[in-house]
Scaffold this active site. Structure first.
Site, PDB file in Angstrom:
ATOM      1  N   ALA A  29       0.837  -1.202   0.000  1.00 18.85           N
ATOM      2  CA  ALA A  29       0.000   0.000   0.000  1.00 18.85           C
ATOM      3  C   ALA A  29       0.866   1.245   0.000  1.00 18.85           C
ATOM      4  O   ALA A  29       2.070   1.168   0.238  1.00 18.85           O
ATOM      5  CB  ALA A  29      -0.893   0.006   1.237  1.00 18.85           C
ATOM      6  N   ASN A  30       0.263   2.376  -0.298  1.00 23.10           N
ATOM      7  CA  ASN A  30       0.918   3.663  -0.123  1.00 23.10           C
ATOM      8  C   ASN A  30       0.506   4.240   1.227  1.00 23.10           C
ATOM      9  O   ASN A  30      -0.548   3.899   1.746  1.00 23.10           O
ATOM     10  CB  ASN A  30       0.445   4.648  -1.205  1.00 23.10           C
ATOM     11  N   ARG A  31       1.286   5.160   1.741  1.00 18.67           N
ATOM     12  CA  ARG A  31       0.898   5.874   2.948  1.00 18.67           C
ATOM     13  C   ARG A  31      -0.136   6.926   2.593  1.00 18.67           C
ATOM     14  O   ARG A  31       0.112   7.771   1.730  1.00 18.67           O
ATOM     15  CB  ARG A  31       2.094   6.638   3.515  1.00 18.67           C
ATOM     16  N   SER A  32      -1.288   6.885   3.204  1.00 20.51           N
ATOM     17  CA  SER A  32      -2.300   7.926   3.020  1.00 20.51           C
ATOM     18  C   SER A  32      -3.321   7.801   4.128  1.00 20.51           C
ATOM     19  O   SER A  32      -3.844   6.708   4.369  1.00 20.51           O
ATOM     20  CB  SER A  32      -2.991   7.760   1.668  1.00 20.51           C
TER      21      SER A  32
END
Ligand code: C5P
Length: 220
Positions: A29-32
């Protein structure tokens, strides 16, 4: 019926990360946090817009009053975005994973002595580029976000042209700014008229300013 300059307008907002499965218990995942997208949806609804909010697994609660569509992967996000069309404007604040695991395992990958798993990746669809370049049925206004750590204006200007969107809202996400996951943001808004450097303010304030600019454009 809502009053306000965006009454009768339907606006799509994507928000949060996407999760791309490795196996049933693991993902990349991406950080958000979803904070900026959620704040923006709220600001748009405050101006009377009807908002469809397509969100990956975010850590902040989705905006109250929006039509919330919860998704997990980039492929699901694209399908939800396409299902929400037509819209007057689309704002892509999600941090979409660029890659997915090419063949996610249906079973949990077991830890084996000495043998390390090797993951092969496949490219995810670029939802912003796809909608920006769709031709007939394209939203009148398409806004992308960009996370930049350096050369913000140059990179955002190039990204705007490459994607084909109308505006890029570039965030300075250098770790020392505390912006990622924090309550403040420092953005540069790149349009066909050039780059506008906005002062550092809360994500809520950035959202109010952006919503006003969107209302201005859609009511012109
Ligand atoms: O290319 P990059 O990921 O930096 O572009 C960021 C912008 O593109 C954001 O608006 C993001 O929501 C959007 N995006 C997308 N689909 C992807 C990758 C990025 O909509 N697969």
């Amino acid at each position: 019926l809502s009053a306000g300059p965006l009454a009768g307008k339907h606006i799509l907002v994507t928000s949060g990360p996407t999760h791309e499965p490795i196996d049933p218990v693991r993902y990349i995942a991406n950080r958000s946090s979803g904070a900026q997208g959620t704040a923006l949806a709220t600001a748009l609804m405050d101006l009377g817009a009807q908002v469809t909010f397509v969100t990956g697994p975010a850590s902040v609660a989705p905006p109250v009053g929006a039509n919330v569509v919860a998704v997990e992967t980039a492929a699901e996000m694209l399908a939800a975005v396409e299902a929400a069309l037509p819209v007057d404007a689309a704002v892509f604040a999600a941090a979409v994973a660029d890659w997915r695991v090419a063949s996610a395992s249906g079973k949990k990958i077991k830890k084996q002595d000495g043998a390390l798993p090797v993951l092969e990746f496949a490219e995810n669809p670029d939802i912003l580029a796809r909608i920006s370049q769709m031709g007939a049925g394209r939203p009148r206004l398409v806004v992308g976000f960009a996370a930049e750590t350096h050369d913000v204006i140059e990179n955002a200007t190039a990204k705007r042209l490459r994607k084909g969107c109308d505006w890029i809202v570039a965030n300075d996400v250098r770790p020392e700014t505390g912006i990622m996951g924090g309550s403040e943001n420092k953005v540069t808004v790149v349009t066909e008229e050039g780059a506008m450097d906005w002062p550092r303010m809360t994500k809520a304030e950035v959202s109010v300013q952006l919503a006003a600019k969107i209302a201005d454009t859609l009511t012109r």
